[in-house]
Scaffold this active site. Structure first.
Site, PDB file in Angstrom:
ATOM      1  N   HIS A 185      45.575  46.599  -1.796  1.00 40.13           N
ATOM      2  CA  HIS A 185      46.918  46.027  -1.768  1.00 40.13           C
ATOM      3  C   HIS A 185      47.129  45.085  -2.952  1.00 40.13           C
ATOM      4  CE1 HIS A 185      45.870  47.275   2.286  1.00 40.13           C
ATOM      5  NE2 HIS A 185      47.144  47.345   2.576  1.00 40.13           N
ATOM      6  N   GLY A 201      43.081  40.142   8.463  1.00 40.23           N
ATOM      7  CA  GLY A 201      43.503  41.528   8.207  1.00 40.23           C
ATOM      8  C   GLY A 201      44.289  42.009   9.402  1.00 40.23           C
ATOM      9  N   LEU A 203      46.786  41.563  11.782  1.00 40.51           N
ATOM     10  CA  LEU A 203      47.847  40.594  11.501  1.00 40.51           C
ATOM     11  C   LEU A 203      48.037  39.584  12.627  1.00 40.51           C
ATOM     12  CD1 LEU A 203      50.288  42.961   9.618  1.00 40.51           C
ATOM     13  CD2 LEU A 203      48.809  41.188   8.663  1.00 40.51           C
ATOM     14  N   ASP A 263      55.221  38.317   6.332  1.00 45.40           N
ATOM     15  CA  ASP A 263      56.156  38.704   7.391  1.00 45.40           C
ATOM     16  C   ASP A 263      55.429  39.340   8.565  1.00 45.40           C
ATOM     17  OD1 ASP A 263      58.901  38.181   6.243  1.00 45.40           O
ATOM     18  OD2 ASP A 263      58.079  39.428   4.646  1.00 45.40           O
ATOM     19  N   HIS A 277      52.992  47.609  -2.208  1.00 46.05           N
ATOM     20  CA  HIS A 277      52.320  46.883  -1.121  1.00 46.05           C
ATOM     21  C   HIS A 277      50.886  47.350  -0.906  1.00 46.05           C
ATOM     22  CE1 HIS A 277      51.623  45.145   2.886  1.00 46.05           C
ATOM     23  NE2 HIS A 277      51.081  46.308   3.157  1.00 46.05           N
ATOM     24  N   GLU A 317      47.193  33.781  26.122  1.00 41.25           N
ATOM     25  CA  GLU A 317      45.808  34.228  26.069  1.00 41.25           C
ATOM     26  C   GLU A 317      45.386  34.673  24.674  1.00 41.25           C
ATOM     27  OE1 GLU A 317      48.116  35.463  28.084  1.00 41.25           O
ATOM     28  OE2 GLU A 317      47.605  34.685  30.065  1.00 41.25           O
ATOM     29  N   HIS A 322      38.374  35.396  38.680  1.00 40.40           N
ATOM     30  CA  HIS A 322      39.138  36.416  39.419  1.00 40.40           C
ATOM     31  C   HIS A 322      38.772  37.786  38.858  1.00 40.40           C
ATOM     32  CE1 HIS A 322      41.069  32.656  40.316  1.00 40.40           C
ATOM     33  NE2 HIS A 322      41.835  33.205  41.228  1.00 40.40           N
ATOM     34  N   HIS A 332      46.525  42.584  38.607  1.00 35.21           N
ATOM     35  CA  HIS A 332      45.620  41.500  38.217  1.00 35.21           C
ATOM     36  C   HIS A 332      44.143  41.881  38.357  1.00 35.21           C
ATOM     37  CE1 HIS A 332      49.324  39.284  38.276  1.00 35.21           C
ATOM     38  NE2 HIS A 332      48.755  38.115  38.122  1.00 35.21           N
ATOM     39  N   ARG A 351      36.332  35.039  42.499  1.00 32.93           N
ATOM     40  CA  ARG A 351      37.158  34.145  43.310  1.00 32.93           C
ATOM     41  C   ARG A 351      36.489  33.924  44.669  1.00 32.93           C
ATOM     42  NH1 ARG A 351      42.028  35.343  46.851  1.00 32.93           N
ATOM     43  NH2 ARG A 351      43.180  33.383  46.940  1.00 32.93           N
TER      44      ARG A 351
END
Lengths: 684, 684
Positions: free
Chosen positions: A29, A117, A119, A158, A264, A418, A468, A480, A527
């Site tokens: 690039h 790398g 993103l 961006d 690019h 997370e 959990h 979950h 749990r």
């Protein structure tokens, strides 16, 4: 000092090196390095403190190239400043075995702070570095000793700013008022799909303002060195907000294709490369050509950096005199030595102790070691009361004026973020003085998959407290309940996934996680309550696998993890009632078990009788250790956990039934070999 | 019409049902239903068009509860409006086998549009629903026939808005000017960790303004029914922007613990439940008690909805008269019937055809079927030119005033937003008239893991065009080379992962993906060229696995996928030179292969000789089909792909060496059974 022709020569040298390296590799690039070379020059020459001869100088300013595909920018700088990266390394850009891979990797290349790398990761890592710096500074700085006061500079494109992980980290950075973080946003209007107006028309600065950042716009990133310099000065002067400077640039500046996505992600055409060199006053017949003056200019800065380190070292010597304890703590943590005897605090259980949920066992470990290990920097993605990741007397890491904590705080409220949390933990680890851990439900570690694989690739010591951990969470239901999660994490190289079955296994998991300085760990914690096993000791469990119940006349070995081990032990009685003898092994961590001697491993999973695995997840991968697998290759169910275990037959009877089927099915095969015996070894 | 006491009685009935259901389950989240009951009443009574007797009425307004943990709110509404959800179903909230699981699941419960609970997903799904609606409306509406004009209403909490996936989707929604999307943000200042001021102090409305949304703030969400109604009216009048209304509420309104996180995730204490009922004028000795007037009030609305559907059906009949083709297209797509003979367009290859990268083969398939299958709604996460997901003549799905596309466009520029893209595709699928597909690099499907598992759980037909599928991508290096990704995806129940080895396999992958209306697919596609195999046909590959090279005297079976199959075929020659005969099988899709008859599967992977698997990923899981595994249980390398394959010995010689080791290692075992033979079958 005003910028001179030599400054421009240096800038153009970076551009031309990027052209040459991508051409030589026929890959890479060139656009971002060509567009960002002026900005990089300003940041490195005017602002950054760093010593190329010691890339790990503790109080260095950090530079993160979040748009890692533009890594030739950074490689060129590292080379020119005299890091251990030769011109030959640049010539081998993107070749097997080089120190200049296609995207920057922190463990491979001196001067690269974090692997980027993918993103959005780099800028989020930078938030972690900034947090770690603020925490360490607040902890160790003293009147007259502004010991740890570095800044983190980030280049971001961006692409990074479209990624959710970066949004999460940026929102938290604003909340935390991280004044030591300065982001330069390469506003070049180009992504791979073309103009950003096809998908990215939001007002980026307004968004960051909404997050609580200080924002500026420098409209000429191609020529306006002074403007950028002034903006960075302003950014540095803002102490209670992270800063973002939108820098409008032309991608591939100097190329015939500048300002288009054509520049690019592919090398320039030979003609174009030639005209770039001519345009910038270079000899087009020469490649990888650097003038001595440019080396000289950058060497001056490098020397200033070395002098700055020497000065800092002198300050540190004085600090030692006044604050001996703190100084030795800094050194200890910098060298990744844990305090002697810390492990004696790990709780030890006997089989007569009561049943306890392993998330609760984890809470007890943390309570016991947290004061001995001040490098632990904890947190949770808004599940503190469920993950049990906090301890009595914990102070929140919060901006001082929030009145709900301060920067010495060691507990981070990550919010429901997370992925950001994972990337931030990588950054905290990269700063070098902390071991980050944080909690969420195991199922939602998946949200952070992008960051987790980079922990492993970059060898960050990061600990996930993943509670959990199965259908055992009960009523919250299939949305979950992890099924595939553990197979996913086990398939990541250099990641230790633990699923402790009881208290001693939980202590062992923490012991190994805390002493594995180059490996992330995920601790899968229940749990529901789990009984203490008979043959479980910290020493046994530290091996990643061991025999819970031995029987020399066994007709079957049952191997299991976590909450199912206790049920397997109960299944022995069910089988015994029918005159069948069985062994039970616990395998809390495959990665660690795999590293034991073959003899030891075969003592746990020997030849001679078939092996049945039992675990309430996808069976994928269990064939490695067993002949038959009992698992859950479907989604779970919502209900009280005992009802769910019963529905799916994870009961002593359900296990015994399958153990008998296993014995019967393998009775005619001779010899029955342990699956640990293989025809050839895997490449490492 | 002004709100009456009966309206409040209905609102309080919802609250009390949520209290009773969570108490009966001794589990669940009463806080959100109690706080949001007024808003829900306003939305359902005053704005939504829906017919409880036909939850799938095409032009219904959609409601998405993004904060899915508050599902008792929605379950209560569904029951009261007369959906097929009885009071007994509410009594069995969060019990095994009920239609009222702990978080709402679209395929289980009539009236639930999308599965929510994992935070950030619902609101992102809603963006997808809104896109699908806009696209279908632009395609099928005609002068005088405003046939498809529904709105999507979303409730979203602080947690959802902290998640990156929601940020990604919201940014794109603003760009796309989705005026048919109205989000009500439950600004209750509480998350599990307590007050939002511990981690979430950004200015949410300012952020959404920056994204291009219309924003409003209704300050009294507890009593201000009229204010909310007016705000929604304004939101509906804004045609070229999605809307967000910040609604300040008190969580757990009515509880003694209202306004605290104590009421977020646990049932109320019995005393508190009692006082709630008294406060709202209910008999505290009664449970699940609904007055006939409340049923009556809601039945009126339900009846209006049924009448609205009847009216729409009449309109559709007229539409049929004027636009027969369009009408039958709508029906065909609604009923998930593909046009007859569409599959004849799938490209067919012979072994003499040239080698082609499978990403290119995928492009060819798309080009061939795209006009026949107008339900395909494509896109890419800013990698169009790399994923090859676009076709000649494609029109971008863009807001009309952008001048770069319009709402009839079938190609979505998702930007660098993989997780948002995954969640949006789930929403597009949920709308019911499209099959969404989209591209990114296989490695970055991991960023979307949270959405991908919900595709599988919710049975959404979503197709990932996952190119650059291995170390074969070459120079981009380990940050971009999937290792664990395929194991992860294979472990997800109800997901078809395809890794085609050549042109016919690629056509087969699309055939099965396009005809599997309740299953997501991930197509792993190479950057590098792959030869056309000899025994490959679409019919063979459709079975998920088949024999590429048969030899009745073989001493070993080699089983492989994708880019390695051709190398395995070459390895046969290497082995033949040493007098060793071998079979080769291709297994492009495990999930589909597993569904074949045992006889067929055994014909591919028979007893008698050992089986070696070859694939450049983690070997995890391959033991299911093979006795020995050759793979890559480490991260890759940056360099030209041929160099990398050589480095890791994925060459005919490297494979032959391991085939010989396999033969040797298994020579003393009798019988050698196919790993397909198992002691017991797995639960489904």
């Amino acid at each position: 000092m005003p910028y001179t022709d030599l400054d421009w020569k240096a800038i153009n040298t970076i551009r031309v090196l990027a052209v040459d390296a991508t051409s030589a590799a026929n890959s890479g690039h060139p656009g971002a390095p060509m567009g960002l070379a002026p900005a990089a020059h300003v940041v490195f020459q005017k602002f950054m403190t760093f010593n190329p001869k010691n890339p790990k100088f503790l109080n260095r300013d950090r530079f993160v190239l979040s748009n890692g595909h533009g890594c030739m920018l950074h490689y060129a700088l590292l080379h020119l400043y005299g890091y251990d990266l030769s011109i030959d390394d640049l010539k081998h850009f993107r070749q097997v075995g080089s120190k200049t891979p296609g995207h920057p990797e922190a463990h491979d290349t001196p001067g690269i702070e974090v692997t980027t790398g993918p993103l959005g990761q780099g800028v989020s890592n930078a938030v972690g570095i900034a947090i770690a710096q603020a925490q360490a500074g607040a902890t160790f700085n003293k009147p007259g000793f502004d010991l740890l006061n570095s800044h983190t500079y980030v280049f971001v494109g961006d692409g990074c700013l479209q990624e959710g992980v970066a949004s999460e980290a940026a929102s938290l950075a604003g909340h935390l008022q991280l004044g030591n973080l300065i982001v330069i946003y390469d506003d070049n209007h180009i992504t791979i799909d073309g103009d950003t107006n096809v998908s990215f028309t939001e007002d980026v600065l307004a968004r960051f303002e909404a997050y609580g950042w200080h924002t500026q716009w420098v409209k000429d990133g191609n020529e306006g060195l002074d403007d950028l310099e002034k903006a960075i000065e302003v950014a540095k002067s803002v102490k209670n907000k992270p800063s973002i400077i939108k820098l409008t640039t032309i991608i591939g500046y100097g190329s015939l294709q500048q300002g288009t996505h054509g520049v690019h992600g592919s090398p320039l055409k030979p003609d174009d490369a030639k005209q770039v060199k001519e345009r910038f006053g270079f000899d087009p017949s020469k490649f990888f050509d650097v003038s001595p003056e440019v080396y000289g200019l950058y060497k001056e800065t490098a020397d200033r950096g070395a002098a700055a380190e020497a000065e800092w070292n002198a300050l540190f010597e004085k600090y030692k005199g006044s604050f001996a304890t703190e100084a030795s703590e800094i050194l200890r943590r910098y060298e990744k030595r844990l305090p002697e005897g810390w492990q004696n605090n790990l709780p030890v259980y006997s089989s007569t102790d009561g049943a306890v949920a392993s998330r609760k066992l984890s809470e007890t470990v943390l309570a016991k070691v947290i004061n001995t290990l001040p490098e632990l920097l904890g947190g949770s993605a808004d599940l503190t009361g469920s993950n049990l990741t906090i301890w009595k007397g914990a102070v929140d890491f919060q901006p001082p004026d929030s009145k709900i904590g301060d920067y010495t705080g060691r507990y981070i409220r990550y919010g429901v973020r997370e992925h950001g949390m994972g990337a931030i933990m990588n950054g905290i680890s990269a700063y070098g003085l902390h071991i980050p851990y944080a909690g969420t439900f195991l199922n939602f570690v998946s949200y952070a998959a992008g960051a987790v694989r980079l922990s492993a690739l970059s060898q960050h010591q990061v600990i996930w407290v993943a509670t959990h951990d199965s259908i055992g969470l009960g009523e919250d239901g299939p949305t979950h309940q992890p099924i595939e999660t553990v197979a996913h994490l086990r398939a990541i190289p250099n990641l230790q996934l633990w699923r402790p079955a009881d208290g001693n296994e939980c202590s062992a998991a923490y012991y190994v996680a805390l002493t594995s300085h180059h490996t992330p760990s995920v601790l899968c914690l229940s749990r529901q309550n789990l009984p203490q096993l008979e043959n479980s000791t910290i020493e046994h469990a530290m091996k990643g696998g061991y025999v819970v119940h031995e029987d020399s006349e066994a007709a079957v070995t049952i191997v299991s993890t976590g909450s199912e081990v206790g049920i397997c032990v109960d299944a022995i009685k069910t089988l015994a009632a029918e005159g069948i003898k069985a062994r039970v092994a616990s395998l809390p961590c495959w990665e660690v078990f795999d590293s034991q001697s073959q003899d030891y491993k075969l003592s746990v999973l020997p030849d001679g009788v078939p092996i049945l695995s039992v675990e309430v997840y996808s069976t994928l991968g269990w064939e490695k250790y067993s002949h038959e697998q009992f698992g859950l290759n479907r989604f779970g169910a919502s209900g009280p956990y005992k009802d769910i275990y019963k529905k799916f037959e994870f009961t002593p009877e359900g296990i015994a039934k399958r153990a008998k089927a296993t014995i019967d099915f393998w009775k005619d095969v001779k010899p029955i070999r342990s699956p640990l015996k293989r025809a050839f070894t895997q490449l490492i």
